[in-house]
Design a protein around this motif. Structure first.
Motif, mmCIF file in Angstrom:
data_model
loop_
_atom_site.group_PDB
_atom_site.id
_atom_site.type_symbol
_atom_site.label_atom_id
_atom_site.label_comp_id
_atom_site.label_asym_id
_atom_site.label_seq_id
_atom_site.Cartn_x
_atom_site.Cartn_y
_atom_site.Cartn_z
ATOM 1 N N GLN A 209 0.827 -1.212 0.000
ATOM 2 C CA GLN A 209 0.000 0.000 0.000
ATOM 3 C C GLN A 209 0.859 1.259 0.000
ATOM 4 O O GLN A 209 0.561 2.231 -0.708
ATOM 5 N N ALA A 210 1.948 1.260 0.781
ATOM 6 C CA ALA A 210 2.823 2.425 0.819
ATOM 7 C C ALA A 210 3.507 2.645 -0.527
ATOM 8 O O ALA A 210 3.601 3.773 -1.025
ATOM 9 N N LEU A 211 3.978 1.559 -1.142
ATOM 10 C CA LEU A 211 4.642 1.689 -2.437
ATOM 11 C C LEU A 211 3.662 2.064 -3.543
ATOM 12 O O LEU A 211 4.061 2.598 -4.573
ATOM 13 N N GLY A 212 2.377 1.787 -3.320
ATOM 14 C CA GLY A 212 1.373 2.231 -4.276
ATOM 15 C C GLY A 212 1.387 3.744 -4.427
ATOM 16 O O GLY A 212 1.147 4.266 -5.529
ATOM 17 N N LEU A 213 1.693 4.457 -3.337
ATOM 18 C CA LEU A 213 1.801 5.919 -3.427
ATOM 19 C C LEU A 213 2.961 6.326 -4.336
ATOM 20 O O LEU A 213 2.857 7.317 -5.069
ATOM 21 N N VAL B 19 4.010 4.558 -6.881
ATOM 22 C CA VAL B 19 3.565 4.281 -8.244
ATOM 23 C C VAL B 19 2.669 5.409 -8.757
ATOM 24 O O VAL B 19 2.767 5.824 -9.917
ATOM 25 N N ILE B 20 1.794 5.921 -7.899
ATOM 26 C CA ILE B 20 0.947 7.056 -8.280
ATOM 27 C C ILE B 20 1.820 8.257 -8.642
ATOM 28 O O ILE B 20 1.588 8.942 -9.656
ATOM 29 N N PHE B 21 2.822 8.524 -7.814
ATOM 30 C CA PHE B 21 3.757 9.620 -8.087
ATOM 31 C C PHE B 21 4.441 9.422 -9.434
ATOM 32 O O PHE B 21 4.556 10.356 -10.247
ATOM 33 N N MET B 22 4.882 8.180 -9.716
ATOM 34 C CA MET B 22 5.549 7.898 -10.973
ATOM 35 C C MET B 22 4.600 8.058 -12.157
ATOM 36 O O MET B 22 5.006 8.452 -13.256
ATOM 37 N N GLY B 23 3.330 7.753 -11.948
ATOM 38 C CA GLY B 23 2.351 7.964 -13.007
ATOM 39 C C GLY B 23 2.217 9.433 -13.368
ATOM 40 O O GLY B 23 2.122 9.797 -14.547
ATOM 41 N N ILE B 24 2.243 10.291 -12.345
ATOM 42 C CA ILE B 24 2.176 11.729 -12.591
ATOM 43 C C ILE B 24 3.432 12.197 -13.329
ATOM 44 O O ILE B 24 3.363 13.029 -14.241
ATOM 45 N N VAL B 25 4.588 11.652 -12.942
ATOM 46 C CA VAL B 25 5.837 11.993 -13.626
ATOM 47 C C VAL B 25 5.760 11.590 -15.091
ATOM 48 O O VAL B 25 6.159 12.348 -15.987
ATOM 49 N N PHE B 26 5.247 10.390 -15.363
ATOM 50 C CA PHE B 26 5.141 9.919 -16.738
ATOM 51 C C PHE B 26 4.258 10.837 -17.575
ATOM 52 O O PHE B 26 4.509 11.042 -18.770
ATOM 53 N N VAL C 149 7.430 -1.564 -12.186
ATOM 54 C CA VAL C 149 7.684 -3.000 -12.342
ATOM 55 C C VAL C 149 8.510 -3.522 -11.171
ATOM 56 O O VAL C 149 8.229 -4.598 -10.620
ATOM 57 N N LEU C 150 9.528 -2.779 -10.769
ATOM 58 C CA LEU C 150 10.331 -3.204 -9.622
ATOM 59 C C LEU C 150 9.494 -3.260 -8.356
ATOM 60 O O LEU C 150 9.639 -4.188 -7.539
ATOM 61 N N ILE C 151 8.632 -2.290 -8.165
ATOM 62 C CA ILE C 151 7.772 -2.276 -6.982
ATOM 63 C C ILE C 151 6.842 -3.479 -6.979
ATOM 64 O O ILE C 151 6.574 -4.076 -5.920
ATOM 65 N N GLY D 22 -1.356 2.197 -8.946
ATOM 66 C CA GLY D 22 -1.040 2.669 -7.602
ATOM 67 C C GLY D 22 -2.259 2.707 -6.701
ATOM 68 O O GLY D 22 -2.187 2.309 -5.527
ATOM 69 N N VAL D 23 -3.380 3.151 -7.240
ATOM 70 C CA VAL D 23 -4.618 3.201 -6.450
ATOM 71 C C VAL D 23 -5.047 1.797 -6.039
ATOM 72 O O VAL D 23 -5.462 1.563 -4.892
ATOM 73 N N VAL D 24 -4.938 0.846 -6.964
ATOM 74 C CA VAL D 24 -5.289 -0.542 -6.655
ATOM 75 C C VAL D 24 -4.408 -1.088 -5.532
ATOM 76 O O VAL D 24 -4.877 -1.812 -4.651
ATOM 77 N N MET D 25 -3.119 -0.704 -5.541
ATOM 78 C CA MET D 25 -2.211 -1.165 -4.489
ATOM 79 C C MET D 25 -2.523 -0.484 -3.166
ATOM 80 O O MET D 25 -2.527 -1.122 -2.110
ATOM 81 N N VAL D 26 -2.787 0.825 -3.199
ATOM 82 C CA VAL D 26 -3.044 1.573 -1.970
ATOM 83 C C VAL D 26 -4.314 1.088 -1.283
ATOM 84 O O VAL D 26 -4.369 0.971 -0.052
ATOM 85 N N THR D 27 -5.343 0.802 -2.047
ATOM 86 C CA THR D 27 -6.621 0.401 -1.476
ATOM 87 C C THR D 27 -6.647 -1.046 -0.982
ATOM 88 O O THR D 27 -7.604 -1.466 -0.340
ATOM 89 N N GLY D 28 -5.589 -1.809 -1.286
ATOM 90 C CA GLY D 28 -5.544 -3.198 -0.850
ATOM 91 C C GLY D 28 -6.143 -4.187 -1.834
ATOM 92 O O GLY D 28 -6.103 -5.398 -1.596
ATOM 93 N N LEU D 29 -6.708 -3.680 -2.933
ATOM 94 C CA LEU D 29 -7.283 -4.584 -3.923
ATOM 95 C C LEU D 29 -6.225 -5.506 -4.525
ATOM 96 O O LEU D 29 -6.500 -6.675 -4.813
ATOM 97 N N TRP D 30 -5.018 -4.972 -4.723
ATOM 98 C CA TRP D 30 -3.943 -5.782 -5.301
ATOM 99 C C TRP D 30 -3.685 -7.020 -4.435
ATOM 100 O O TRP D 30 -3.613 -8.140 -4.932
ATOM 101 N N GLY D 31 -3.551 -6.816 -3.129
ATOM 102 C CA GLY D 31 -3.309 -7.940 -2.228
ATOM 103 C C GLY D 31 -4.449 -8.938 -2.241
ATOM 104 O O GLY D 31 -4.222 -10.155 -2.187
ATOM 105 N N ASN D 32 -5.681 -8.444 -2.323
ATOM 106 C CA ASN D 32 -6.839 -9.349 -2.370
ATOM 107 C C ASN D 32 -6.834 -10.182 -3.642
ATOM 108 O O ASN D 32 -7.106 -11.393 -3.602
ATOM 109 N N TRP D 33 -6.532 -9.552 -4.762
ATOM 110 C CA TRP D 33 -6.494 -10.284 -6.023
ATOM 111 C C TRP D 33 -5.386 -11.337 -6.022
ATOM 112 O O TRP D 33 -5.554 -12.436 -6.534
#
Length: 251
Positions: free
Chosen positions: A100-104, A106-113, A159-161, A224-235
């Motif tokens: 969840q923390a690293l999802g933030l 990823v969101i930051f990197m999305g804005i950079v992209f 990808v590394l995250i 990043g949002v999927v990771m932050v919200t915990g959906l990634w872990g559930n999936w």
């Protein structure tokens, strides 16, 4: 459950989710303004051929030069995946809260992209170039992989995250970066095999580079949002349970 280490990695829920994302991340990086406009220059440099030779009779040399170039940056990216996964394993840097923390990030990197944060939009490259031609092709690939570009760094970081998580291991990190390299490298090879048609296709993506940046950044933000919200872990958990109950690989 299987006791085959390779099968365990293949059946890992996070890999099953992350591998297609890593492949798409590599493709988006190729289509980005940091790479796509430079493709003709890369093709000429790694082969040592002029524009006329590139378009006519030297396809074998073009393909070999591109293969060596792709091999060069793949070595760098896969090594980064191995080292990052090993570091997170040593530090026990895993678990749901870490995802969840690293999802933030990823969101930051999305804005950079997408072009945000101007201080992150600067390239950091090794400016010393190897000799043009086949001998210099893998070295150019290495220097390409070692630099920072705002269209490569964010996607590779995501990808590394994705290689982190419970029971992080170097195999997962290596495989995810392999998928990333496939997404980034296969378009180079496809253009090398069908040079004229590939160049024509590139014109279409050049005209829509802003859209590609928006879509690519949006996908990173969504991840990043999927990771932050915990959906990634559930999936991941659901996929692991499904494979554990339904799929058997030979040990």
């Amino acid at each position: 459950m299987t006791s085959n280490p390779f099968a365990d990695i293949v059946l890992d829920g996070s890999l099953l989710l992350a591998a297609p994302v890593a492949l798409l991340a590599g493709l988006v990086s190729f289509l980005s303004p940091c790479v796509l406009p430079l493709v003709p220059g890369y093709l000429g440099y790694v082969t040592g051929l002029t524009g006329a030779d590139l378009k006519e009779h030297r396809r074998g040399r073009v393909v070999l030069g591109v293969l060596l170039f792709v091999l060069g940056f793949s070595v760098v990216f896969i090594a980064a995946g191995v080292l990052f996964s090993q570091a997170t394993a040593w530090l026990r840097f895993n678990g749901g809260w870490v995802t969840q923390a690293l999802g933030l990030v990823v969101i930051f990197m999305g804005i950079v992209f997408m072009g945000g944060f101007s201080w992150m939009q600067r390239d950091a490259k090794i400016h010393k170039r190897p000799p043009a031609g086949l001998w210099g092709a893998p070295v150019l690939g290495l220097t390409f992989g070692l630099g920072w570009a705002p269209c490569i760094g964010p996607t590779l970081s995501a990808v590394l995250i994705m290689s982190t998580g419970v029971d992080a291991n170097v195999g997962r990190g290596a495989l995810l970066t392999v998928f990333y390299c496939l997404g980034l490298g296969l378009p180079f090879l496809l253009i090398a095999f069908g040079l004229q048609r590939g160049m024509q296709a590139m014109n279409f993506f050049r005209r829509h580079q802003l859209l590609i940046m928006r879509l690519g950044g949006g996908l990173l933000i969504l991840l990043g949002v999927v990771m932050v919200t915990g959906l990634w872990g559930n999936w991941v958990t659901e996929l692991q349970n499904w494979f554990a109950n339904e799929v058997r690989l030979p040990i």
